[in-house]
Design a protein around this motif. Structure first.
Motif, PDB file in Angstrom:
ATOM      1  N   ARG A 302       5.242   0.524  12.743  1.00  9.75           N
ATOM      2  CA  ARG A 302       6.380   0.513  11.025  1.00  9.75           C
ATOM      3  C   ARG A 302       5.557   1.127   9.428  1.00  9.75           C
ATOM      4  NH1 ARG A 302       8.014  -5.134  12.490  1.00  9.75           N
ATOM      5  NH2 ARG A 302       6.464  -6.104  11.540  1.00  9.75           N
ATOM      6  N   LEU A 303       4.174   0.756   9.705  1.00 14.17           N
ATOM      7  CA  LEU A 303       3.698   0.381   8.751  1.00 14.17           C
ATOM      8  C   LEU A 303       3.164   2.109   8.310  1.00 14.17           C
ATOM      9  CD1 LEU A 303       0.478  -1.963  10.037  1.00 14.17           C
ATOM     10  CD2 LEU A 303       2.389  -2.594   7.827  1.00 14.17           C
ATOM     11  N   PHE A 304       3.339   3.060   8.845  1.00 13.85           N
ATOM     12  CA  PHE A 304       3.343   4.347   8.335  1.00 13.85           C
ATOM     13  C   PHE A 304       3.865   4.927   7.235  1.00 13.85           C
ATOM     14  CE2 PHE A 304       0.517   4.808  12.018  1.00 13.85           C
ATOM     15  CZ  PHE A 304       0.268   5.554  11.796  1.00 13.85           C
ATOM     16  N   PRO A 305       5.265   4.482   7.688  1.00 12.99           N
ATOM     17  CA  PRO A 305       6.256   4.695   6.353  1.00 12.99           C
ATOM     18  C   PRO A 305       5.783   3.845   4.971  1.00 12.99           C
ATOM     19  CG  PRO A 305       7.572   3.736   7.913  1.00 12.99           C
ATOM     20  CD  PRO A 305       6.264   4.415   8.829  1.00 12.99           C
ATOM     21  N   ARG A 306       6.309   2.331   4.900  1.00 13.39           N
ATOM     22  CA  ARG A 306       5.349   1.493   4.238  1.00 13.39           C
ATOM     23  C   ARG A 306       4.079   1.929   3.688  1.00 13.39           C
ATOM     24  NH1 ARG A 306       8.959   0.294   5.493  1.00 13.39           N
ATOM     25  NH2 ARG A 306       9.709   0.758   3.214  1.00 13.39           N
ATOM     26  N   ALA A 307       3.268   2.670   4.097  1.00 14.75           N
ATOM     27  CA  ALA A 307       1.826   3.195   3.695  1.00 14.75           C
ATOM     28  C   ALA A 307       2.532   4.275   2.633  1.00 14.75           C
ATOM     29  CB  ALA A 307       0.848   3.560   4.499  1.00 14.75           C
ATOM     30  N   ALA A 308       3.196   5.192   3.032  1.00 13.82           N
ATOM     31  CA  ALA A 308       3.642   6.531   2.126  1.00 13.82           C
ATOM     32  C   ALA A 308       5.035   6.254   0.876  1.00 13.82           C
ATOM     33  CB  ALA A 308       4.136   6.920   3.087  1.00 13.82           C
ATOM     34  N   ASP A 309       5.088   4.845   1.093  1.00 12.31           N
ATOM     35  CA  ASP A 309       5.641   4.365  -0.265  1.00 12.31           C
ATOM     36  C   ASP A 309       4.770   3.429  -0.861  1.00 12.31           C
ATOM     37  OD1 ASP A 309       8.427   5.378   0.431  1.00 12.31           O
ATOM     38  OD2 ASP A 309       9.071   2.791   1.839  1.00 12.31           O
ATOM     39  N   TRP A 310       4.363   2.769  -1.058  1.00 11.38           N
ATOM     40  CA  TRP A 310       2.966   1.480  -1.905  1.00 11.38           C
ATOM     41  C   TRP A 310       1.934   2.541  -1.981  1.00 11.38           C
ATOM     42  CZ3 TRP A 310       4.509  -3.361  -3.083  1.00 11.38           C
ATOM     43  CH2 TRP A 310       4.844  -3.739  -2.740  1.00 11.38           C
ATOM     44  N   TRP A 311       1.026   3.335  -1.355  1.00 14.16           N
ATOM     45  CA  TRP A 311      -0.463   3.724  -1.351  1.00 14.16           C
ATOM     46  C   TRP A 311      -0.106   4.288  -2.872  1.00 14.16           C
ATOM     47  CZ3 TRP A 311      -1.546   8.275  -4.546  1.00 14.16           C
ATOM     48  CH2 TRP A 311      -1.028   9.369  -4.525  1.00 14.16           C
ATOM     49  N   ARG A 312       0.038   4.860  -3.688  1.00 11.51           N
ATOM     50  CA  ARG A 312       0.240   4.940  -5.408  1.00 11.51           C
ATOM     51  C   ARG A 312      -0.517   3.595  -5.772  1.00 11.51           C
ATOM     52  NH1 ARG A 312       4.755   7.805  -4.363  1.00 11.51           N
ATOM     53  NH2 ARG A 312       3.233   9.416  -4.613  1.00 11.51           N
ATOM     54  N   TYR A 313       0.628   2.743  -5.583  1.00 13.15           N
ATOM     55  CA  TYR A 313      -0.309   1.234  -6.446  1.00 13.15           C
ATOM     56  C   TYR A 313      -1.005   0.213  -6.432  1.00 13.15           C
ATOM     57  CZ  TYR A 313       5.396   2.276  -6.580  1.00 13.15           C
ATOM     58  OH  TYR A 313       6.819   2.534  -7.555  1.00 13.15           O
ATOM     59  N   ALA A 314      -1.815   1.187  -5.565  1.00 15.91           N
ATOM     60  CA  ALA A 314      -3.261  -0.162  -4.614  1.00 15.91           C
ATOM     61  C   ALA A 314      -4.293   0.900  -5.775  1.00 15.91           C
ATOM     62  CB  ALA A 314      -2.734   0.157  -4.000  1.00 15.91           C
ATOM     63  N   GLY A 315      -5.362   0.384  -6.113  1.00 15.77           N
ATOM     64  CA  GLY A 315      -6.346   0.643  -6.640  1.00 15.77           C
ATOM     65  C   GLY A 315      -6.827  -0.726  -7.013  1.00 15.77           C
ATOM     66  N   PRO A 316      -8.826   0.172  -7.271  1.00 18.11           N
ATOM     67  CA  PRO A 316      -9.578  -0.877  -7.578  1.00 18.11           C
ATOM     68  C   PRO A 316      -9.240  -1.842  -8.924  1.00 18.11           C
ATOM     69  CG  PRO A 316     -10.808   1.372  -7.238  1.00 18.11           C
ATOM     70  CD  PRO A 316      -9.594   0.897  -7.111  1.00 18.11           C
ATOM     71  N   ASP A 317      -8.325  -0.540  -9.735  1.00 12.75           N
ATOM     72  CA  ASP A 317      -8.006  -1.500 -10.946  1.00 12.75           C
ATOM     73  C   ASP A 317      -6.652  -1.935 -11.480  1.00 12.75           C
ATOM     74  OD1 ASP A 317      -6.512   0.433 -10.535  1.00 12.75           O
ATOM     75  OD2 ASP A 317      -6.575   1.295 -12.676  1.00 12.75           O
ATOM     76  N   ARG A 318      -6.056  -2.124  -9.531  1.00  9.29           N
ATOM     77  CA  ARG A 318      -4.844  -3.242  -9.246  1.00  9.29           C
ATOM     78  C   ARG A 318      -4.058  -4.583  -8.818  1.00  9.29           C
ATOM     79  NH1 ARG A 318      -0.629  -0.351 -11.112  1.00  9.29           N
ATOM     80  NH2 ARG A 318       1.602  -0.719 -10.093  1.00  9.29           N
ATOM     81  N   GLY A 319      -5.048  -3.471  -7.415  1.00  8.42           N
ATOM     82  CA  GLY A 319      -5.021  -4.568  -6.426  1.00  8.42           C
ATOM     83  C   GLY A 319      -4.702  -3.427  -4.862  1.00  8.42           C
ATOM     84  N   TRP A 320      -4.428  -4.728  -4.304  1.00  9.26           N
ATOM     85  CA  TRP A 320      -4.509  -3.600  -3.024  1.00  9.26           C
ATOM     86  C   TRP A 320      -3.713  -4.252  -1.842  1.00  9.26           C
ATOM     87  CZ3 TRP A 320      -8.231  -0.952  -3.130  1.00  9.26           C
ATOM     88  CH2 TRP A 320      -9.326  -0.924  -3.984  1.00  9.26           C
ATOM     89  N   ASN A 321      -2.828  -3.135  -1.471  1.00 12.42           N
ATOM     90  CA  ASN A 321      -1.524  -3.114   0.130  1.00 12.42           C
ATOM     91  C   ASN A 321      -2.348  -3.650   1.414  1.00 12.42           C
ATOM     92  OD1 ASN A 321      -0.849  -1.663  -1.733  1.00 12.42           O
ATOM     93  ND2 ASN A 321      -0.669   0.047  -1.492  1.00 12.42           N
TER      94      ASN A 321
END
Length: 822
Positions: A302-321
């Protein structure tokens, strides 16, 4: 239908121990502790608590953290409040030091129930029973192993601390009786504490006093649980955003990592990124299978669709899913097969999710250690470039992320029920040409791929992980979402500014009127039915699937939930949507949100005298602007909430959905395009392209099928598919501000820009290595996608930077930037 809300049940055993046992999680004390707590004078002469001895880490949150969390074992052991003893935590620290620390694992995080009350200032005190020599001795041991230590809290303040009206440390004019929001409101999912009124400056002082105390102890990490919107509640009836902002301010000056939990609401992703280093995106990974297993495959899948939704919100200058604990360290307790264990580790790695173990680290098996310490897999995780899927429409999925050196990290996942060969199309991951392939789990090079690559015999629930390094002369194409693109100024994504690749079917009915045949009625609606099993539907909370019910459901199955707050969410492209479900006496109300805005509360209750309603459209929305939208439905009451299917209404691309050909009076058939003819990529029959100029012709917006072609079709209905191009990956970034810019740094010998032209666009200045080299006019008579806008060849080998700056026009849209490796 006997599903439980496992998160609620799993955490309620904490509350059941009495509030005093979870004082840290409520910032409170039990009634007995409150009565016994000495009342300190507001003018206490002792100095205020100073921040942590260690200076704040300027790189805090620069990479996903790695470590261990106690909660999975607290649940697994079945005696969570007594499992986290000093001896146990010290044993876990020593095991990490021995087995995992050299691979980068460093956090030892102690979850709920670590404390047994509060001090005279309403600050949590460690449990004397769990830590007879003091928690500080445990913290010192963890630090002595070169590790970091974390604790747990939740929003609000306990009723006992409020009623005791204790002075706030370091703030002589403040007391805990003054900082509760009036009228009194619930602060957390479980109803343990009261909401704090942060309009009162004393509220911040209270949070500061606790955070500074944590800093003095040497705490490095805080998990903040039951954060809303999220945690099963998205309607703002609970809202912990003020708590998040206050704790962020207090923890930042102490250099303490701030992690939010659980199942946070994606509509507020930018808010979470502003205040925290990480945030949970789904419900607990634990299965609550006491002494049997830590998790299950379903909780991983069930994490796969969550990862597909959230991936663009994470990164070194933002934070992590945050995906929760990575429970892959011991096959006898994980609850996963060997292949599923590696799939989970692969997903955490490519998603750049914090990699923290949930197993008893003293019991790790050899395979678990191998999974958790592979240096090439860990390097992918620590690079901090969350991967995204080519598509989630199939259980055989390819996920990828572009790297600064031009290479692409590629993971393939077989979420299906049989072993399968998984084909990676190089153009789908942004490479046109050839690439060297390295297997990261095997840690070896495995050859060169050109055009495509096949991962053979990927087992059920298995995965493979690769790096594709482009050969000289290969084109690397970056989508507007890729991390290598840097945006300056105010930019947004999609919001109706995108054009989506789409197709529409045309039914050609061939009949003979001389034999009594007749033409069907033509229409123009385009409705796509999405079954409840579609992998793009994201379920939050505990849902179950029921098939073969024989009650008339669409495709004879439904998904159902029992716990209030459970929700489903689906992102779609179109102009409308219907929620189709069952109505019954066992069901109640649900809130429906469209694009984050409450669109209405609907009832799925049906009077018992009326039996059961099947395939009922209980909610319909029309007249949305054509583009990307999201529907979210939240259960509010009743025993059950069901999803049978969603009907997505999409913009019509052609003016009719039927044409007829009468053999007794043969004539050409004409269809008119409702999207610009320049976007038509072809017409297909059974996947095979028809021949333009022979089978059909295009004249302006008219597509004409000749009688020769039509007469060759069989009697009855034949389906033809009109296919239209859209923006690359169906998305764009856009801005309305002159001076806003996007740049890309690359190593290559040529560079190009591809994107839309449109009547509302204007001029864009193109800079290469800091010099203005062109001004490109993006105006067009119609909105056309993937047009060649700029190209420059013959660059010297080495690093270059391309920069595009909006100069005029109403809007600038960014779609794709490409370069050719030298």
């Amino acid at each position: 239908m006997n599903t439980r809300n496992r998160h609620a049940h799993g955490r309620r055993w904490l509350a059941a121990l009495a509030v005093a046992a979870v004082g840290a999680s409520t910032l409170g004390i039990g009634a007995a502790a409150a009565a016994a707590a000495p009342r300190a004078e507001a003018s206490d002469p002792r100095p205020a608590v100073t921040p942590a001895a260690t200076a704040p880490d300027d790189d805090l949150g620069a990479r996903p953290y790695m470590g261990w969390s106690s909660y999975s074992m607290q649940v697994y052991a079945g005696n969570g409040s007594t499992w986290i003893t000093a001896d146990q935590i010290i044993a876990q620290s020593d095991a990490m030091h021995e087995k995992l620390q050299s691979a980068g694992y460093e956090y030892i995080n102690i979850d709920a129930a670590w404390n047994d009350g509060v001090d005279e200032y309403g600050r949590p005190t460690p449990s004397a029973k769990l830590y007879p020599n003091g928690l500080q001795a445990v913290i010192d041991h963890i630090h002595g192993n070169g590790q970091k230590v974390g604790l747990y809290a939740i929003p609000g303040i306990s009723p006992q601390v409020y009623e005791a009206d204790l002075p706030i440390y370091g703030a002589p004019d403040c007391s805990t009786g003054d900082i509760v929001k009036q009228p009194i409101q619930q602060a957390d999912y479980w109803g343990i504490g009261y909401r704090i009124d942060f309009s009162n400056p004393c509220a911040q002082k209270y949070v500061d006093s606790i955070a500074d105390m944590f800093g003095e102890w040497g705490i490095d990490f805080l998990k903040f649980d039951s954060v809303t919107p999220g945690s099963g509640i998205g309607d703002l009836s609970l809202d912990a955003r003020d708590d998040v902002a206050a704790w962020s301010q207090a923890l930042e000056r102490n250099g303490i990592w701030f992690e939010l939990s659980w199942a946070l609401d994606i509509r507020y992703a930018d808010y979470w990124a502003q205040y925290a280093q990480g945030w949970r995106v789904e419900w607990d990974v634990e299965c609550y299978c006491e002494k049997t297993a830590l998790t299950t495959w379903d909780n991983i899948a069930r994490l796969f669709p969550r990862a597909a939704d959230w991936w663009r919100y994470a990164g070194p200058d933002r934070g992590w899913n945050d995906f929760d604990s990575l429970n892959v360290g011991n096959g006898k307790m994980d609850g996963l097969t060997r292949d599923e264990r590696r799939t989970a580790a692969t997903l955490w790695a490519v998603a750049a999710a914090p990699m923290y173990v949930g197993n008893d680290m003293t019991q790790l098996d050899d395979y678990g250690i191998e999974l958790l310490t592979n240096p090439e897999v860990i390097a992918v995780n620590q690079a901090g470039r969350p991967a995204h899927p080519v598509s989630t429409a199939s259980p055989q999925q390819t996920w990828y992320a572009a790297n600064p050196d031009g290479s692409v990290t590629v993971a393939v996942f077989n979420l299906g029920r049989t072993d399968a060969d998984l084909t990676v199309s190089l153009p789908d991951i942004g490479l046109t040409g050839s690439a060297k392939v390295r297997d990261l789990w095997a840690r070896k090079n495995i050859g060169t791929a050109e055009g495509s690559f096949v991962a053979s015999d990927v087992p059920i629930h298995g995965a493979r992980l690769f790096t594709f390094t482009p050969a000289k002369g290969t084109t690397v194409e970056l989508n507007d979402d890729d991390a290598q693109l840097t945006y300056e100024g105010a930019w947004s994504r999609n919001g109706g500014e995108e054009a989506v690749a789409a197709s529409q079917s045309l039914t050609v009915s061939v009949f003979d009127s001389s034999q009594g045949g007749s033409a069907p009625q033509a229409g123009s609606s385009r409705v796509i039915a999405v079954n409840d099993t579609d992998p793009s539907i994201a379920y939050s909370g505990n849902w179950s699937h029921s098939g073969g019910r024989g009650l008339g459901d669409h495709q004879d199955d439904v998904h159902y939930a029992e716990a209030d707050g459970s929700a489903f969410q689906y992102s779609f492209v179109g102009t409308g949507i219907d929620w189709v479900t069952e109505t019954h006496e066992s069901q109640g109300d649900a809130e429906v949100y469209i694009d984050g805005v409450l669109a209405g509360t609907v009832s799925t209750y049906l009077d018992p005298s009326q039996g059961r309603g099947v395939q009922q459209a209980v909610f319909s929305k029309r007249d949305l602007p054509n583009g990307s939208h999201t529907i979210r439905v939240v259960k509010k009451s009743g025993q059950f909430m069901l999803l049978d299917r969603l009907d997505v209404v999409q913009e019509s691309l052609i003016d009719v959905d039927h044409v007829a050909f009468d053999r007794a009076a043969p004539e050409a058939a004409t269809v008119h395009l409702l999207r610009d003819a320049g976007e038509l990529t072809g017409i297909h029959r059974d996947g095979t392209a028809l021949k333009s100029g022979a089978d059909y012709t295009v004249d302006g917006d008219a597509v004409v099928f000749g009688s020769t072609f039509l007469s060759a079709l069989p009697d009855g209905d034949t389906a033809l598919e009109f296919r239209f191009r859209g923006d690359l990956r169906d998305d764009v970034h856009w801005t309305r501000d002159d001076g806003a810019a996007v740049s890309m740094t690359f190593s290559g010998t040529s560079v190009s820009v591809k994107g839309p032209i449109a009547p509302d666009q204007g001029e864009v200045e193109v800079y290469l290595d800091g010099k203005l080299v062109d001004t490109v006019d993006l105006r067009g008579d119609a909105r056309l996608t993937q047009q060649k806008l700029f190209a420059k060849d013959g660059l010297k080998k080495g690093r270059h930077t391309l920069r595009l700056v909006k100069a005029s026009g109403d809007v600038m849209r960014v779609d794709a930037l490409s370069y050719v490796t030298g």
